[in-house]
Design a protein around this motif. Structure first.
Motif, mmCIF file in Angstrom:
data_model
loop_
_atom_site.group_PDB
_atom_site.id
_atom_site.type_symbol
_atom_site.label_atom_id
_atom_site.label_comp_id
_atom_site.label_asym_id
_atom_site.label_seq_id
_atom_site.Cartn_x
_atom_site.Cartn_y
_atom_site.Cartn_z
ATOM 1 N N THR A 50 0.826 -1.202 0.000
ATOM 2 C CA THR A 50 0.000 0.000 0.000
ATOM 3 C C THR A 50 0.861 1.254 0.000
ATOM 4 N N THR A 51 0.346 2.294 -0.581
ATOM 5 C CA THR A 51 1.009 3.597 -0.489
ATOM 6 C C THR A 51 0.420 4.400 0.660
ATOM 7 N N GLY A 52 -0.534 3.810 1.333
ATOM 8 C CA GLY A 52 -1.122 4.461 2.493
ATOM 9 C C GLY A 52 -0.205 4.334 3.698
ATOM 10 N N VAL A 53 -0.568 4.995 4.782
ATOM 11 C CA VAL A 53 0.233 4.997 6.013
ATOM 12 C C VAL A 53 0.002 3.700 6.768
ATOM 13 N N VAL A 54 1.136 3.079 7.150
ATOM 14 C CA VAL A 54 1.065 1.891 7.988
ATOM 15 C C VAL A 54 1.349 2.319 9.422
ATOM 16 N N THR A 55 0.385 2.064 10.315
ATOM 17 C CA THR A 55 0.546 2.420 11.724
ATOM 18 C C THR A 55 0.700 1.137 12.518
ATOM 19 N N ASP A 61 10.382 3.821 2.819
ATOM 20 C CA ASP A 61 9.027 4.077 2.317
ATOM 21 C C ASP A 61 8.668 5.559 2.427
ATOM 22 N N GLU A 62 9.652 6.410 2.101
ATOM 23 C CA GLU A 62 9.493 7.867 2.098
ATOM 24 C C GLU A 62 9.139 8.442 3.461
ATOM 25 N N GLY A 63 9.292 7.656 4.520
ATOM 26 C CA GLY A 63 9.073 8.158 5.878
ATOM 27 C C GLY A 63 7.635 8.461 6.219
ATOM 28 N N ASN A 64 6.693 7.859 5.491
ATOM 29 C CA ASN A 64 5.276 8.190 5.700
ATOM 30 C C ASN A 64 4.609 7.351 6.775
ATOM 31 N N ASN A 65 5.222 6.234 7.145
ATOM 32 C CA ASN A 65 4.564 5.313 8.064
ATOM 33 C C ASN A 65 4.710 5.765 9.516
ATOM 34 N N ALA A 66 3.756 5.358 10.320
ATOM 35 C CA ALA A 66 3.727 5.741 11.740
ATOM 36 C C ALA A 66 4.100 4.532 12.581
ATOM 37 N N PHE A 67 5.388 4.204 12.580
ATOM 38 C CA PHE A 67 5.868 3.070 13.350
ATOM 39 C C PHE A 67 6.269 3.524 14.747
ATOM 40 N N THR A 68 5.796 2.789 15.733
ATOM 41 C CA THR A 68 6.241 3.029 17.110
ATOM 42 C C THR A 68 7.439 2.122 17.361
ATOM 43 N N ILE A 69 8.572 2.745 17.660
ATOM 44 C CA ILE A 69 9.834 1.996 17.768
ATOM 45 C C ILE A 69 10.483 2.268 19.112
ATOM 46 N N GLU A 127 14.015 8.697 10.050
ATOM 47 C CA GLU A 127 13.502 9.080 8.731
ATOM 48 C C GLU A 127 12.492 8.055 8.200
ATOM 49 N N LYS A 128 12.349 6.919 8.910
ATOM 50 C CA LYS A 128 11.453 5.851 8.465
ATOM 51 C C LYS A 128 10.111 5.841 9.196
ATOM 52 N N THR A 129 9.937 6.821 10.106
ATOM 53 C CA THR A 129 8.679 6.877 10.861
ATOM 54 C C THR A 129 8.347 8.309 11.243
ATOM 55 N N THR A 130 7.055 8.551 11.393
ATOM 56 C CA THR A 130 6.604 9.881 11.820
ATOM 57 C C THR A 130 6.413 9.961 13.328
#
Length: 450
Positions: A45-50, A67-75, A92-95
């Motif tokens: 998907t090009t959508g946001v992965v949370t 992935d252009e840093g668009n995903n909302a990964f909790t790390i 740069e890989k998560t918001t």
């Protein structure tokens, strides 16, 4: 995760219609997923992965797709020691801000740790860092290093910046000094490069603080001001403006720097002993000391003609002054060396001059000279007396000696007249040896002889 994958399998089988959004769903995971699973979803998907990422080591997290840093990964990072550049790259890989509570040591080059501080709000629990160890390399801005030190301690008051791997720090004097009054560790041993000129006292301050090499231009220009310059092996650029200096002082100053000592007076007089002048000229040839072509070397004490010739040959531009003020002064050397020095004294622009008199005594050592050579020396206007052993032994030749000098003479004729003996003896205050078996002459001549 399994449910979402199942949905995509139905989409692929055309049992679910995604024609309205093309399958570019925003995905929110109800459970923690691995890096591999996150990467798999981001390709679908090009959508946001949370999602919360279950992997916690930097080596595992480094495999996470950007992935252009668009995903909302909790790390959450579990490593206690982390490279700052890798942390910045990971963010740069998560918001979502990354939890670095476990991190107590931060490593990286200066640019990377600076960037970490600029992005520090993107990392939660960043106040647990107590050690920042910089990678090998040079730091070109001492003031920026001090600012970083102060900034990082605003996050954690116990944080220490360790620069043991840093080779060289460049900056203004005050900025370098400020580093040493901070809590930055392992400053001693760093090479320091000054971005502007400094005075000798300031150079001494820095030399006291580091065992590394200090590279700087010294503002002082008087040779006496350099006497208190400390340390050796530093790369100081030094300019001496004095019109008269001592060779020993120049040599001492030269030993304190690997840079060039430049004497910029066009009327410079350098005074010293033969040894001091020789040492200085060796430094001149090596490019360690520089002075104008009009420089005059003034000799104090004794020297040999060979030393003078060597000095003037080594530097084809300088001239030398012989100070004939000692009662026992005598210029010693071979005939060719003495002759060369006398040659330097003649001409329109002599390269050797005499003070305290217009002539000097000379002594020929290591060889004998002919009567002709002795007479040339005796007749030279710059020679006051000659000490030499004469190689000729014929009385008929020896009587042609001119002047009265300190000659060692031996008469070898089988028969010699007393008159010739008296004449030859009158030419020297040295030793005359008569090896003849027959001596002839009048009573008057014999009486004079005895």
């Amino acid at each position: 995760y399994a449910d979402i994958i199942d949905v995509y399998s139905h989409i692929s089988a055309n049992t679910i219609d995604d024609s309205n959004d093309g399958g570019d769903f925003a995905l929110t995971l109800s459970e923690s997923i691995t890096v591999g699973q996150a990467n798999n979803l981001s390709t679908k998907t090009t959508g946001v992965v949370t999602a919360t990422i279950s992997n916690m080591t930097m080596s595992e997290l480094a495999l996470l797709n950007t992935d252009e840093g668009n995903n909302a990964f909790t790390i959450t990072v579990a490593d206690t020691s982390v490279n700052a550049g890798e942390l910045v790259t990971l963010h740069e890989k998560t918001t979502v801000a990354i939890d670095i509570e476990a991190v107590t040591t931060l490593t990286g080059d200066f640019t990377e740790v600076q960037q970490f501080y600029q992005d520090c709000d993107e990392f939660t629990n960043n106040d647990k860092i107590t050690m920042i160890t910089l990678d090998a390399g040079a730091i070109t801005d001492a003031a920026a290093l001090k600012t970083f030190h102060d900034n990082i301690r605003s996050l954690s008051s116990s944080a220490v910046v360790n620069i043991i791997n840093v080779t060289t720090i460049t900056g203004a004097y005050i900025d370098l000094i400020n580093l040493y009054v901070s809590t930055i560790t392992n400053l001693s041993g760093r090479n320091l490069t000054l971005s502007g000129p400094i005075f000798g006292e300031e150079a001494n301050d820095l030399d006291f603080l580091t065992t590394g090499v200090i590279t700087a231009t010294i503002s002082n220009t008087n040779i006496a001001e350099f006497a208190n310059l400390t340390g050796t092996g530093n790369a100081y650029t030094v300019t001496v403006n004095d019109t008269a200096v001592n060779a020993a002082e120049l040599n001492t100053l030269n030993e304190k720097t690997t840079g060039t000592v430049t004497c910029d007076s066009n009327s410079l007089v350098i005074t010293g002993s033969s040894t001091e002048l020789d040492t200085m000229l060796s430094a001149k040839v090596a490019g360690e000391i520089d002075y104008s072509t009009s420089t005059v070397l003034t000799l104090i004490g004794t020297t040999t003609a060979g030393d003078i010739v060597e000095r003037l040959t080594t530097d084809g531009n300088v001239s030398e002054t012989i100070n004939n003020n000692a009662a026992d002064f005598i210029l010693d050397g071979s005939y060719s060396e003495i002759d060369a020095v006398l040659g330097y004294m003649s001409g329109g622009t002599p390269r050797v001059t005499i003070t305290n008199g217009s002539s000097i005594p000379v002594s020929i050592s290591g060889e004998t000279i002919t009567v002709t050579q002795a007479n040339l020396l005796n007749g030279n206007t710059y020679v006051s007396s000659v000490t030499a052993s004469i190689s000729n032994y014929e009385a008929s030749v020896l009587v042609t000696l001119s002047g009265i000098n300190v000659y060692t003479i031996g008469i070898g004729d089988a028969s010699v007249s007393v008159a010739n003996i008296n004449t030859i003896n009158g030419k020297t205050t040295g030793t005359l040896t008569v090896n003849s078996t027959t001596v002839t002459g009048s009573y008057s001549d014999l009486n004079t002889l005895y």
